[in-house]
Design a protein around this motif. Structure first.
Motif, PDB file in Angstrom:
ATOM      1  N   SER A  38       0.847  -1.195   0.000  1.00  0.00           N
ATOM      2  CA  SER A  38       0.000   0.000   0.000  1.00  0.00           C
ATOM      3  C   SER A  38       0.877   1.238   0.000  1.00  0.00           C
ATOM      4  N   GLY A  39       2.185   1.042   0.249  1.00  0.00           N
ATOM      5  CA  GLY A  39       3.103   2.182   0.258  1.00  0.00           C
ATOM      6  C   GLY A  39       4.520   1.694   0.444  1.00  0.00           C
ATOM      7  N   GLY A  40       5.338   2.559   1.067  1.00  0.00           N
ATOM      8  CA  GLY A  40       6.768   2.296   1.142  1.00  0.00           C
ATOM      9  C   GLY A  40       7.161   1.107   2.005  1.00  0.00           C
TER      10      GLY A  40
ATOM     11  N   HIS B 172       8.325   2.771  10.536  1.00  0.00           N
ATOM     12  CA  HIS B 172       8.238   3.505   9.272  1.00  0.00           C
ATOM     13  C   HIS B 172       7.334   4.715   9.409  1.00  0.00           C
ATOM     14  N   ASN B 173       6.485   4.707  10.424  1.00  0.00           N
ATOM     15  CA  ASN B 173       5.550   5.822  10.570  1.00  0.00           C
ATOM     16  C   ASN B 173       5.078   5.934  12.020  1.00  0.00           C
ATOM     17  N   PHE B 174       5.540   6.969  12.708  1.00  0.00           N
ATOM     18  CA  PHE B 174       5.191   7.126  14.124  1.00  0.00           C
ATOM     19  C   PHE B 174       3.743   7.560  14.330  1.00  0.00           C
TER      20      PHE B 174
ATOM     21  N   TYR C 195       3.439  13.968  -9.018  1.00  0.00           N
ATOM     22  CA  TYR C 195       3.300  13.593  -7.597  1.00  0.00           C
ATOM     23  C   TYR C 195       2.841  12.141  -7.564  1.00  0.00           C
ATOM     24  N   ILE C 196       3.543  11.302  -6.809  1.00  0.00           N
ATOM     25  CA  ILE C 196       3.104   9.906  -6.623  1.00  0.00           C
ATOM     26  C   ILE C 196       3.109   9.625  -5.128  1.00  0.00           C
ATOM     27  N   GLY C 197       1.970   9.228  -4.594  1.00  0.00           N
ATOM     28  CA  GLY C 197       1.986   8.896  -3.165  1.00  0.00           C
ATOM     29  C   GLY C 197       0.598   8.825  -2.591  1.00  0.00           C
TER      30      GLY C 197
ATOM     31  N   GLN D 240      -2.666  13.695   5.124  1.00  0.00           N
ATOM     32  CA  GLN D 240      -2.071  14.884   5.750  1.00  0.00           C
ATOM     33  C   GLN D 240      -0.559  14.807   5.786  1.00  0.00           C
ATOM     34  N   GLN D 241      -0.042  13.601   6.050  1.00  0.00           N
ATOM     35  CA  GLN D 241       1.418  13.437   6.113  1.00  0.00           C
ATOM     36  C   GLN D 241       2.099  14.005   4.870  1.00  0.00           C
ATOM     37  N   LYS D 242       1.450  13.806   3.726  1.00  0.00           N
ATOM     38  CA  LYS D 242       2.109  14.111   2.459  1.00  0.00           C
ATOM     39  C   LYS D 242       1.951  15.576   2.037  1.00  0.00           C
ATOM     40  N   GLY D 243       1.310  16.374   2.883  1.00  0.00           N
ATOM     41  CA  GLY D 243       1.162  17.798   2.550  1.00  0.00           C
ATOM     42  C   GLY D 243       0.183  18.008   1.408  1.00  0.00           C
TER      43      GLY D 243
ATOM     44  N   LEU E  11      -0.618  13.409 -11.457  1.00  0.00           N
ATOM     45  CA  LEU E  11      -0.744  12.940 -10.076  1.00  0.00           C
ATOM     46  C   LEU E  11      -1.222  11.490 -10.065  1.00  0.00           C
ATOM     47  N   LEU E  12      -0.546  10.651  -9.279  1.00  0.00           N
ATOM     48  CA  LEU E  12      -1.017   9.278  -9.049  1.00  0.00           C
ATOM     49  C   LEU E  12      -1.101   9.102  -7.539  1.00  0.00           C
ATOM     50  N   GLY E  13      -2.310   8.925  -7.034  1.00  0.00           N
ATOM     51  CA  GLY E  13      -2.407   8.817  -5.581  1.00  0.00           C
ATOM     52  C   GLY E  13      -3.740   8.247  -5.161  1.00  0.00           C
ATOM     53  N   SER E  14      -3.769   7.772  -3.915  1.00  0.00           N
ATOM     54  CA  SER E  14      -5.050   7.308  -3.396  1.00  0.00           C
ATOM     55  C   SER E  14      -5.192   7.795  -1.964  1.00  0.00           C
TER      56      SER E  14
ATOM     57  N   TYR F  57       5.626  15.632   7.185  1.00  0.00           N
ATOM     58  CA  TYR F  57       6.752  14.894   7.758  1.00  0.00           C
ATOM     59  C   TYR F  57       7.003  13.690   6.857  1.00  0.00           C
ATOM     60  N   GLU F  58       8.230  13.202   6.826  1.00  0.00           N
ATOM     61  CA  GLU F  58       8.558  12.094   5.915  1.00  0.00           C
ATOM     62  C   GLU F  58       9.700  11.268   6.511  1.00  0.00           C
ATOM     63  N   PRO F  59       9.366  10.163   7.157  1.00  0.00           N
ATOM     64  CA  PRO F  59      10.400   9.364   7.826  1.00  0.00           C
ATOM     65  C   PRO F  59      11.615   9.064   6.928  1.00  0.00           C
TER      66      PRO F  59
ATOM     67  N   GLY G  49      11.038   8.512   2.821  1.00  0.00           N
ATOM     68  CA  GLY G  49      10.634   8.933   1.486  1.00  0.00           C
ATOM     69  C   GLY G  49      11.368   8.073   0.470  1.00  0.00           C
ATOM     70  N   LEU G  50      10.584   7.361  -0.323  1.00  0.00           N
ATOM     71  CA  LEU G  50      11.206   6.554  -1.381  1.00  0.00           C
ATOM     72  C   LEU G  50      11.066   7.240  -2.730  1.00  0.00           C
ATOM     73  N   THR G  51      10.025   8.090  -2.865  1.00  0.00           N
ATOM     74  CA  THR G  51       9.745   8.637  -4.194  1.00  0.00           C
ATOM     75  C   THR G  51      10.896   9.498  -4.716  1.00  0.00           C
TER      76      THR G  51
ATOM     77  N   MET H 259      14.000   9.063  -4.001  1.00  0.00           N
ATOM     78  CA  MET H 259      15.129   8.186  -4.331  1.00  0.00           C
ATOM     79  C   MET H 259      14.863   7.452  -5.649  1.00  0.00           C
ATOM     80  N   ILE H 260      13.606   7.060  -5.848  1.00  0.00           N
ATOM     81  CA  ILE H 260      13.264   6.435  -7.137  1.00  0.00           C
ATOM     82  C   ILE H 260      13.430   7.478  -8.242  1.00  0.00           C
ATOM     83  N   GLY H 261      12.955   8.711  -7.937  1.00  0.00           N
ATOM     84  CA  GLY H 261      13.116   9.812  -8.900  1.00  0.00           C
ATOM     85  C   GLY H 261      14.570   9.950  -9.341  1.00  0.00           C
TER      86      GLY H 261
HETATM   87  N1  ADQ Z   1      -1.249   5.395  -5.867  1.00  0.00           N
HETATM   88  C1  ADQ Z   1      -0.110   4.734  -6.016  1.00  0.00           C
HETATM   89  N2  ADQ Z   1       0.073   3.896  -7.061  1.00  0.00           N
HETATM   90  C2  ADQ Z   1       1.247   3.230  -7.200  1.00  0.00           C
HETATM   91  N3  ADQ Z   1       2.286   3.326  -6.357  1.00  0.00           N
HETATM   92  C3  ADQ Z   1       2.142   4.138  -5.315  1.00  0.00           C
HETATM   93  C4  ADQ Z   1       0.962   4.881  -5.081  1.00  0.00           C
HETATM   94  N4  ADQ Z   1       1.113   5.606  -3.946  1.00  0.00           N
HETATM   95  C5  ADQ Z   1       2.342   5.330  -3.491  1.00  0.00           C
HETATM   96  N5  ADQ Z   1       2.967   4.446  -4.311  1.00  0.00           N
HETATM   97  C6  ADQ Z   1       4.297   3.880  -4.139  1.00  0.00           C
HETATM   98  O1  ADQ Z   1       4.444   3.520  -2.753  1.00  0.00           O
HETATM   99  C7  ADQ Z   1       5.740   3.884  -2.311  1.00  0.00           C
HETATM  100  C8  ADQ Z   1       5.579   5.032  -1.334  1.00  0.00           C
HETATM  101  O2  ADQ Z   1       6.775   5.356  -0.732  1.00  0.00           O
HETATM  102  P1  ADQ Z   1       6.801   6.443   0.468  1.00  0.00           P
HETATM  103  O3  ADQ Z   1       8.226   6.634   0.810  1.00  0.00           O
HETATM  104  O4  ADQ Z   1       5.965   7.608   0.074  1.00  0.00           O
HETATM  105  O5  ADQ Z   1       6.119   5.586   1.619  1.00  0.00           O
HETATM  106  P2  ADQ Z   1       4.936   5.729   2.675  1.00  0.00           P
HETATM  107  O6  ADQ Z   1       4.688   7.116   3.071  1.00  0.00           O
HETATM  108  O7  ADQ Z   1       3.820   4.928   2.158  1.00  0.00           O
HETATM  109  O8  ADQ Z   1       5.601   4.878   3.870  1.00  0.00           O
HETATM  110  C9  ADQ Z   1       6.364   5.062   5.034  1.00  0.00           C
HETATM  111  O9  ADQ Z   1       7.417   4.081   4.952  1.00  0.00           O
HETATM  112  C10 ADQ Z   1       8.385   4.352   3.951  1.00  0.00           C
HETATM  113  C11 ADQ Z   1       9.358   3.187   3.973  1.00  0.00           C
HETATM  114  O10 ADQ Z   1      10.090   3.150   5.158  1.00  0.00           O
HETATM  115  C12 ADQ Z   1       9.080   5.681   4.193  1.00  0.00           C
HETATM  116  O11 ADQ Z   1       9.957   5.945   3.102  1.00  0.00           O
HETATM  117  C13 ADQ Z   1       8.058   6.794   4.297  1.00  0.00           C
HETATM  118  O12 ADQ Z   1       8.704   8.006   4.660  1.00  0.00           O
HETATM  119  C14 ADQ Z   1       6.992   6.428   5.346  1.00  0.00           C
HETATM  120  O13 ADQ Z   1       5.986   7.431   5.383  1.00  0.00           O
HETATM  121  C15 ADQ Z   1       6.536   4.237  -3.551  1.00  0.00           C
HETATM  122  O14 ADQ Z   1       7.080   3.063  -4.096  1.00  0.00           O
HETATM  123  C16 ADQ Z   1       5.444   4.797  -4.479  1.00  0.00           C
HETATM  124  O15 ADQ Z   1       5.813   4.712  -5.831  1.00  0.00           O
END
Ligand code: ADQ
Length: 491
Positions: free
Chosen positions: A16-18, A166-168, A304-306, A310-313, A333-336, A386-388, A390-392, A394-396
């Motif tokens: 569902s996320g990172g 990963h998320n407090f 924007y992907i994420g 609120q966390q993501k601003g 934008l790709l997000g849910s 806030y962003e513990p 952030g993978l996006t 790094m992927i970028g």
């Molecule tokens: N709608 C969508 N469709 C397809 N792919 C989607 C998507 N929404 C998000 N993703 C993918 O999910 C991942 C999200 O990575 P983030 O770093 O934003 O993690 P997230 O906040 O979920 O997790 C938490 O854990 C991670 C890992 O520790 C921390 O980096 C982060 O800061 C912390 O908030 C990426 O691979 C992104 O491409």
């Protein structure tokens, strides 16, 4: 070393996320470094079964103690892109993992408390005795508690636990029913300040706090976020607990799995490129435009992907969308969103902007499309509150897509402003950073990025290439985790 990862996600089968990315990527790296790794996951009805090979019965009749009785479970085993995964399926009326979703149910605490108990029971009954159990986030915070309060006395006295947060924000607050269900029977003992009692609500237990107190090592996902969680409100009330346990708490920057996230070999993009043939990235940009019906003009694409929360601003995401359009850029934008108000808001925006040839909002989760967006965009926006880690961003970097980020958490450890960074020479800078949460802040950073794209395209390309030169693979973080595991082995 023999390591078992226990988590609620593992990409790409459950993501569902990172968290999912990290659990998979770290496991693969540990195996590459010569360790044995197995994963234990819930068997959700809605996971991506097309990413599992050879799914078969591994343990048919696992009886997991629950509320004084037992729940009959089956355990399946299969390979997820080379990783050995065990999936736990309970057979009970609660239908814990047949909900059509991973999270968001009113009994999530019970679902994952049960999963934690079942994972340990599986290890016990199948005679698996890993050197280290690595568990993640609030969903598995009870693992070390159960291990040291119950399973240690049943034969698992030699196992050590590393717990990664990963998320407090999401800590898993629960009532005494979780204790009763899992067999942690002396309520008064666990409802103490130095055990599971929440730091603010005396009538609740806090699963993440239990994870911190009972584990041998605790990590979060970047050094800067470790500092923030310890000393600022970003620790969401756990700062004091972290302070008491500071000797075992560190920040380890996440990595990216370059086997999966790599423009030289990515199976979801129509062309492959690297620093040496960077001009090929243009083809990905064209493919992205044609897939999303954006007009083909000489404009930068900001993405924007994420998760939309609120966390993501999200207020800045919304603003940046219109600002990018006003500056002559395109926006994707790709997000849910799980929160209904935010979901409604972005659906409204999507309808409003539907005919705009420079903008596309894709609401939902789409792994395949995310790869094309990383490859086809020029800039990726991460305006988080806030962003513990952030993978996006790094992927970028890996895809030559320049990040524009807010300077918090792991973004501070990875993105270095092209114009203002004090610590990196110009040839090591890789993006744009802003600090405040107001519109002017994000505008100023976007302005600099978009202006450079238009006015000095060669310099913009150089900046993108400088980002590609960074190594944010799992290689170093993998070694850091092995050092942590080794340090707790004989404690
Ligand atoms: N709608 C969508 N469709 C397809 N792919 C989607 C998507 N929404 C998000 N993703 C993918 O999910 C991942 C999200 O990575 P983030 O770093 O934003 O993690 P997230 O906040 O979920 O997790 C938490 O854990 C991670 C890992 O520790 C921390 O980096 C982060 O800061 C912390 O908030 C990426 O691979 C992104 O491409």
């Amino acid at each position: 070393m023999y390591i078992v990862q226990i988590a609620s996600e593992c990409a790409p089968v459950i993501k569902s996320g990172g968290l999912g990315d990290v659990v998979y990527g770290l496991s693969r790296e540990l195996e590459n470094q010569g360790h044995t790794v197995e994963l234990i996951l819930p068997k959700y009805d809605c996971m991506r079964y097309d990413h599992i090979w050879g799914l078969h019965d591994a343990y048919r009749d696992l009886f997991v103690p629950w509320y004084g009785g037992a729940v009959h479970c089956s355990v399946y085993c299969g390979w997820v892109h080379g990783r050995v995964c065990f999936f736990i399926e309970p057979h009970c009326e609660d239908n814990f993992f047949n909900r059509g979703c991973y999270y968001g149910c009113s009994d999530d605490n019970m679902r994952f408390a049960f999963f934690s108990k079942a994972a340990l029971e599986f290890l016990l009954r199948s005679n698996k005795r890993p050197d280290v159990i690595h568990c993640h986030d609030w969903q598995t915070g009870l693992i070390p508690v159960l291990l040291y309060e119950i399973y240690k006395y049943n034969g698992m006295w030699n196992q050590r636990v590393c717990y990664t947060i990963h998320n407090f924000k999401h800590q898993g607050l629960a009532g005494s029913e979780v204790l009763k269900g899992t067999g942690l029977n002396q309520e008064a003992y666990y409802f103490q300040h130095d055990r599971l009692q929440d730091n603010f609500n005396p009538f609740a237990i806090n699963l993440m706090k239990g994870g911190i107190i009972y584990s041998n090592a605790v990590t979060t996902v970047s050094p800067h976020h470790a500092w923030e969680a310890h000393y600022t409100e970003v620790g969401s009330g756990l700062g004091h607990t972290l302070h008491l346990h500071q000797d075992k708490f560190t920040g380890v920057l996440n990595g990216i799995d370059y086997g999966f996230w790599n423009p030289e070999s990515d199976r979801y993009i129509p062309c492959h490129y690297s620093i040496d043939n960077f001009e090929e990235k243009q083809k990905a940009k064209q493919a992205l435009r044609s897939q999303l019906l954006l007009r083909d003009e000489n404009k930068p694409i900001v993405a924007y992907i994420g998760r939309l929360d609120q966390q993501k601003g999200v207020h800045l995401v919304h603003h940046a969308m219109y600002y990018a359009l006003s500056k002559g850029a395109q926006f994707v934008l790709l997000g849910s969103a799980t929160e209904p108000a935010i979901n409604d808001h972005f659906w409204h925006e999507k309808n409003f902007l539907n005919d705009n040839p420079d903008c596309h909002l894709e609401l939902g989760f789409n792994e395949e499309l995310s790869h094309l967006i990383y490859a086809g965009s020029d800039m990726i926006l991460v305006p988080s509150n806030y962003e513990p880690c952030g993978l996006t961003q790094m992927i970028g970097f890996k895809y030559g897509t320049v990040p524009i980020v807010r300077g918090v958490g792991g973004l501070v450890n990875t993105v270095f402003d092209r114009d203002y960074d004090q610590n990196k020479p110009p040839e090591k800078r890789n993006g744009y950073v802003f600090y405040e949460t107001d519109f002017e802040a994000v505008e100023s950073a976007m302005n600099r990025a978009i202006d450079l794209w238009y006015e000095s395209p060669k310099e913009f390309e150089q900046l993108a290439i400088q980002g590609m030169e960074y190594d944010y693979s799992w290689n170093y973080p993998g070694k850091n985790y092995v050092e942590i595991y080794e340090s707790i082995l004989h404690k």
